[in-house]
Design a protein around this motif. Sequence first.
Motif, short mmCIF file in Angstrom:
data_model
loop_
_atom_site.label_atom_id
_atom_site.label_comp_id
_atom_site.label_asym_id
_atom_site.label_seq_id
_atom_site.Cartn_x
_atom_site.Cartn_y
_atom_site.Cartn_z
N GLN A 157 0.82 -1.20 0.00
CA GLN A 157 0.00 0.00 0.00
C GLN A 157 0.86 1.26 0.00
O GLN A 157 0.51 2.26 -0.63
CB GLN A 157 -0.95 -0.02 1.20
CG GLN A 157 -2.04 -1.07 1.07
CD GLN A 157 -2.80 -1.30 2.36
OE1 GLN A 157 -2.34 -0.94 3.45
NE2 GLN A 157 -3.96 -1.93 2.26
N CYS A 158 1.98 1.21 0.67
CA CYS A 158 2.91 2.35 0.64
C CYS A 158 3.47 2.55 -0.77
O CYS A 158 3.62 3.69 -1.23
CB CYS A 158 4.04 2.14 1.64
SG CYS A 158 3.57 2.32 3.38
N GLN A 159 3.76 1.44 -1.44
CA GLN A 159 4.25 1.55 -2.82
C GLN A 159 3.17 2.12 -3.74
O GLN A 159 3.47 2.93 -4.62
CB GLN A 159 4.69 0.16 -3.31
CG GLN A 159 5.94 -0.36 -2.64
CD GLN A 159 6.27 -1.79 -3.06
OE1 GLN A 159 5.51 -2.43 -3.80
NE2 GLN A 159 7.40 -2.30 -2.59
N GLY A 194 -11.00 -1.24 -0.08
CA GLY A 194 -11.39 0.16 0.01
C GLY A 194 -10.23 1.05 0.42
O GLY A 194 -10.15 2.22 0.02
N VAL A 195 -9.31 0.50 1.20
CA VAL A 195 -8.12 1.27 1.60
C VAL A 195 -7.30 1.66 0.38
O VAL A 195 -6.84 2.80 0.26
CB VAL A 195 -7.26 0.46 2.59
CG1 VAL A 195 -5.94 1.18 2.89
CG2 VAL A 195 -8.03 0.21 3.88
N VAL A 206 -16.34 6.93 1.08
CA VAL A 206 -14.91 6.88 1.40
C VAL A 206 -14.07 7.47 0.28
O VAL A 206 -13.11 8.20 0.54
CB VAL A 206 -14.49 5.41 1.69
CG1 VAL A 206 -12.98 5.25 1.60
CG2 VAL A 206 -14.98 4.98 3.06
N ALA A 207 -14.43 7.18 -0.97
CA ALA A 207 -13.65 7.71 -2.09
C ALA A 207 -13.73 9.23 -2.15
O ALA A 207 -12.71 9.91 -2.39
CB ALA A 207 -14.15 7.11 -3.40
N THR A 208 -14.92 9.79 -1.91
CA THR A 208 -15.04 11.26 -1.91
C THR A 208 -14.36 11.85 -0.68
O THR A 208 -13.77 12.93 -0.74
CB THR A 208 -16.51 11.70 -1.96
OG1 THR A 208 -17.24 11.11 -0.88
CG2 THR A 208 -17.14 11.30 -3.27
N ALA A 241 -12.17 3.59 5.50
CA ALA A 241 -11.70 2.81 4.36
C ALA A 241 -11.51 1.35 4.74
O ALA A 241 -11.84 0.43 3.96
CB ALA A 241 -10.40 3.40 3.82
N TRP A 242 -10.97 1.10 5.92
CA TRP A 242 -10.85 -0.28 6.42
C TRP A 242 -12.21 -0.93 6.57
O TRP A 242 -12.41 -2.09 6.22
CB TRP A 242 -10.11 -0.26 7.77
CG TRP A 242 -10.16 -1.54 8.52
CD1 TRP A 242 -9.32 -2.61 8.40
CD2 TRP A 242 -11.13 -1.92 9.52
NE1 TRP A 242 -9.68 -3.61 9.27
CE2 TRP A 242 -10.80 -3.22 9.95
CE3 TRP A 242 -12.22 -1.27 10.09
CZ2 TRP A 242 -11.54 -3.89 10.93
CZ3 TRP A 242 -12.97 -1.94 11.06
CH2 TRP A 242 -12.62 -3.23 11.46
#
Length: 301
Positions: free
Chosen positions: A9-11, A59-60, A168-170, A227-228
């Motif tokens: 996820q960091c990448q 979702g994250v 969550v996306a917004t 998101a989680w």
Amino acid sequence: MDVRLNAEQCQLRDAAAKLADDLGPGSVAELDDASRAARLERAVDQTGWRALRSDGASGVEVAIVAEEFGRGLVDVPFLGPVLADDLHRLVPLGEDPTTVAVGDTAIDARGAVQAATVRGREVLTAPVGELRTGADLTRPVADLAGAAQQVGELADDDALRWQALALVATCADLVGTARGAHALACDYAKIREQYGKPIGSYQAIAHLLAEGLALIEGSVSVLRHAAWAVDEAPAADAVGAARIAKIYSARAARTVCETAIQVHGGIGNTWECAAHVYLRRALTSTNLWPVTIREIADGLS
């Protein structure tokens, strides 16, 4: 619950940030640079990020990309297509490029042939009309060009989880927009001098910027939890978490963006200053699936 980002996820975050920094509009004038926008469109298309949910992303991960694209004012479609992709996993939408609609308006409409929307459990699609520029200078919208037709129906849990993902996306876009506006204000405060000193050295400015940072950190916290929850919490709880994140982040983003204009002083009220572009994007994202205090009042004192 561990909301820390893992290595992959960091990448993803770093890759999205680099793309936004390299090809996103660096100024208001660059919003009209068709060549840059075409390169950005090709780059985003090649990443496959608009189909994150079909590829099994959480979702994250959707929120990670949305946040960095908001920060960089990325002006090619992402939010609409990624939400349409999530629907397409559950209900066949056809092969035409698809975005989503809020009410009678297709968002992120550039390049879309149709727009999907969810009403209760029903999934409907309608053709997209001609593009028009709304308040948000980075994401054109379009009116629906015909009556919506039902193409399928979602299970109760799926409908709630899609609603949570949309919020969550917004919310992620709002957090990124606030981060971008805050960085713009901080950069200006370092170079703009008054009475022989950078204006950032004066408490009146420093306190405004510190308050903005605190608001952003709070927004990040509620966003990460929401998101989680999209995939891990019960569906109703996921919607509740997303609503809280949306209303907090929307208010925070507006404050941070208005502060950025204030820190810029007189130039902040000019067309050439990008602060108003961030504010426009924040206000637009706030009005996508808006949340009211009444909807999160249960359990609050």
